[in-house]
Design a protein around this motif. Sequence first.
Motif, short mmCIF file in Angstrom:
data_model
loop_
_atom_site.label_atom_id
_atom_site.label_comp_id
_atom_site.label_asym_id
_atom_site.label_seq_id
_atom_site.Cartn_x
_atom_site.Cartn_y
_atom_site.Cartn_z
N LEU A 106 0.69 -1.43 0.15
CA LEU A 106 -0.37 -0.43 0.09
C LEU A 106 0.70 1.63 -0.22
N SER A 107 0.25 2.15 -0.70
CA SER A 107 1.37 3.19 -0.58
C SER A 107 0.94 4.09 0.96
N THR A 108 1.85 5.38 1.04
CA THR A 108 1.28 6.02 2.08
C THR A 108 -0.50 7.17 2.00
N GLY A 109 -0.50 7.14 1.10
CA GLY A 109 -2.09 7.61 0.74
C GLY A 109 -3.52 6.92 1.37
N ALA A 110 -2.85 5.37 0.86
CA ALA A 110 -3.80 4.66 1.43
C ALA A 110 -3.44 4.11 2.87
N LEU A 111 -2.61 4.29 3.30
CA LEU A 111 -2.64 4.47 4.68
C LEU A 111 -3.51 5.05 5.41
N ILE A 112 -3.41 6.56 4.94
CA ILE A 112 -3.92 7.49 5.64
C ILE A 112 -5.00 7.36 5.49
N ALA A 113 -5.54 6.80 4.80
CA ALA A 113 -7.29 6.43 4.23
C ALA A 113 -7.65 6.00 5.10
N ILE A 114 -7.01 4.44 5.21
CA ILE A 114 -7.88 3.45 6.28
C ILE A 114 -7.67 4.29 7.31
N LEU A 115 -6.53 4.62 7.96
CA LEU A 115 -6.61 5.34 9.11
C LEU A 115 -7.52 5.91 9.69
N ALA A 116 -7.78 7.14 8.43
CA ALA A 116 -8.60 7.97 8.85
C ALA A 116 -10.52 7.47 8.53
N CYS A 117 -10.43 6.24 8.01
CA CYS A 117 -11.83 5.57 7.88
C CYS A 117 -11.66 5.31 10.00
N ILE A 118 -10.87 3.98 9.91
CA ILE A 118 -10.98 3.58 11.32
C ILE A 118 -11.27 4.98 12.72
N ILE A 119 -11.04 5.93 12.79
CA ILE A 119 -10.93 7.16 13.64
C ILE A 119 -12.56 7.21 13.01
N THR A 120 -12.87 7.30 11.95
CA THR A 120 -14.46 8.31 11.93
C THR A 120 -15.33 7.05 12.33
N LEU A 121 -14.84 5.86 11.94
CA LEU A 121 -15.78 4.28 12.94
C LEU A 121 -15.78 4.66 13.84
N LEU A 122 -14.82 4.86 14.94
CA LEU A 122 -14.99 4.89 16.29
C LEU A 122 -15.00 6.23 16.96
N TYR A 157 -26.58 -3.57 13.36
CA TYR A 157 -28.44 -3.21 14.47
C TYR A 157 -29.42 -3.76 13.99
N GLY A 158 -29.63 -4.24 12.48
CA GLY A 158 -30.62 -5.27 11.65
C GLY A 158 -30.69 -6.56 13.32
N HIS A 159 -29.17 -7.25 13.25
CA HIS A 159 -29.04 -8.72 13.99
C HIS A 159 -29.03 -8.26 15.63
N GLY A 160 -29.41 -7.13 15.85
CA GLY A 160 -29.04 -6.49 17.63
C GLY A 160 -30.95 -6.11 17.72
N ASP A 161 -30.40 -5.13 18.92
CA ASP A 161 -32.18 -5.22 19.51
C ASP A 161 -32.39 -3.35 19.93
N SER A 162 -31.22 -2.97 18.38
CA SER A 162 -31.66 -1.28 18.63
C SER A 162 -31.94 -1.20 17.20
N SER A 163 -32.59 0.06 16.64
CA SER A 163 -32.87 0.84 14.94
C SER A 163 -32.47 1.93 15.10
N ASN A 164 -31.10 2.50 16.19
CA ASN A 164 -30.70 3.92 15.47
C ASN A 164 -29.45 3.33 14.62
N ILE A 165 -29.63 4.46 13.56
CA ILE A 165 -29.45 4.93 12.57
C ILE A 165 -28.51 6.17 11.97
N PHE A 166 -27.55 6.53 11.56
CA PHE A 166 -27.06 7.28 11.00
C PHE A 166 -27.23 7.88 9.61
N SER A 167 -27.42 8.71 9.71
CA SER A 167 -27.34 9.04 7.91
C SER A 167 -26.12 9.61 7.55
#
Length: 801
Positions: A616-632, A790-800
Amino acid sequence: MMQIGSAVWTGLAVMTILLLAQRDVGCGGMTLNSVPLRSVSLRPLRDSVGTSLQRHKRNWVWNQFFVLEEYTGDEPLYVGKLHSDVDKGEGKVKYVLNGEGATSIFTIDENTGDIHATKRLDREEQAYYTLRAQARDRATNLPVEPESEFVIKVQDINDNEPKFLDGPYNAQVPEMSPVGTSVVEVKATDADDPTYGNSARVVYSILEGQPYFSVEPKTGIVRTALPNMDREARDQYLLVIQAKDMVGQMGGLSGTTSVTVTLTDVNDNPPRFSRKSYQFAVPESLPVASVVAKIKALDSDIGPNAEMDYRIIEGDGLGVFRVTTDKDTQEGVITLQKNLDFETKSSYTLKIEASNRNIDPRFLSQGPFSDTAMVRLTVENVDEPPVFSSPLSKMVVSEAAKVGTMIGTVSAMDPDTTNSPIRYSIDRNTDLERFFNIESTTGVISTAKPLDREANAVHNITILAIESMDPSQVGKGVALITVMDINDNAPVFAIEYETFLCESVGPGQVIETISAVDKDEPPSGHRFFFSLTAETAGNMNFTLRDNKDNTASVLTKRSGFQRRDQSMYRLPVLIVDSGTPALSSTNTLSIRVCDCDPDGTPQSCGTEAFMLSAGLSTGALIAILACIITLLVLVLLIVTMRRRKKEPLILDEDRDVRENIVRYDDEGGGEEDTEAFDMVALRNLNVVRDSKARRDVTPEVPTLYCSRPPPYKITPDNGIFREFIWDRLKDADVDPSAPPYDSLQTYAFEGSGSVAESLSSLDSLSTDSEQNYDYLSDWGPRFRKLADLYGHGDSSNIFSS
């Protein structure tokens, strides 16, 4: 002849009148009236040869008139008479007066020319008046004579007394001054005319102040009249000086003034002690530099003439006491210079001299300007606290000493004659952890706990010595205990090393230099020995070289290190100290294999870095890291929003975003009567639905469960939730009216088996209301995995998105 004779007589008359008018006839303050000068007409004369000699006619011949000042008669005062030789007595000429005081002070009879003064005159206000006279024809009012000027002088009388304008006077003269010493000059002034008579001639005399002072009659200089006037006997005199005019004759006027004469001090008195001997008691416990006593010699003089110095000239207290002068009180202050001991010496004797600091040589013949007195100082016995034989006791103990080991002994004694027994104790404020004990009667100090030099190398404890007969008497000493080191700590790495190994390294290269530290402190210093452990001594990768200076070098034994084969090596290093007995420890050195630049600087190290850099290139690594942080962040936000049910999900009141999917549990109320569904109920599938809690109004007390029994219970399976969530996502993907921003959406799943079935307005649009209920947001395909979760769980809160 008749003409010549007439002229001669006329001239004689004029000369006589001039002489009478000009001379002063005053005597004893009395003057004659002024004498007027009549005009004289001089006719032309002829010489012996018949030549006619023509002389200019002087129409007016005046002398100054005199008028007496302060005239107090009832009638106007006659001043003089004016007459013109033009006036033949026929009444054709009239006289006119002009100038200073004309008509207001002086009047003239226009027929006769008589001048009178109508007001009282004061020479001190105005000494003379200048007037102008003229003779005019009564019929035509034309002048028959040129205007002439004359003076009326106010004649002085003695009507002003002498005055001392600068009085009253204050003067000083040194005491003991000789007779005739000038003190002060007084001056009186008289407003009368100093050029006429004696009215302004003043003489001085002294009315009060004799026989101490005198005054010169003409000059007014006040002088001393008695010798050896002593300030200490009387320091001030009040004189009354008189000034009298008319040269002091009877009938003259006088004035007085006062002169206050102060005698100034001279040093004519030596100091004198009021007693020849003094006695004072001094406690033996008095600290050094304390004031023992004060004595004072009296001096009748004042100021600098009374300043004196004190000194000890004899006695056995020299060196123990000293005396100084208090500059404010001129007292002799005796202070202590050394500690006193009643048991050694109980009294001292001092001979102290007081002498003047400023001596006047004129009075040395009177004797020495000094005096002496004997001072006896008695030392009082005081119950003193015990005294240690040595205020500071230094002791040493090994840190390996067992509990109860004796370290040393302290000793104290009662300095008093009672020689009370002593008890010893340790001030526990200086030994909080109670490392030491002391035997109360012998003063033997021993250990009470194991010692650790590395924790505390020196103990500074205070020892208390208490008199058994008087426990209030407590002496203090200090025991300084030094803990001696033993070799009880093994050496370790000096720091935590981070060692890198380049893939391009060759054999025999130094990759790290290590050193060690040891908490112990041997007297000769540290000496460390480095080696590899027996298990790793024969490895083919690295070797160790002891540099003999408490450092060691790690070297490679081969080349060809590859990260993909092995990214890290661990090298155990054995370190031994030089103590007795010697201690050792094994420390592991971690070595990372790195990709290095041509200068040998590591660029990337370890297997993970190799894999990432290979695929992977450096830009790809930064993008993956940003996605992980966003999900957290999203997961944390979901958890936070679930816990904060009191707060609105969207704080911006201007945003028209619907918060939930509504449901109806009854048949009435209409679409406006909506209630928010509590998402907590979906977390527990067996929870009872809350039929009262509203999401459009924040309740004062959050309610998670309904207090009344529900009409039914739901137990949905996961497939129903999954299908419901995916349907909502599909609708949001194609909904053109979804909000253009991210928002938190809450869906209330009604499930199956509802008594009222579904009355939701999700599939319908209200046309008769201002509110828009078609509010499903566009969630976006990026969060389908989250929706599935969330469909497998017990809640239906979803982010747009």
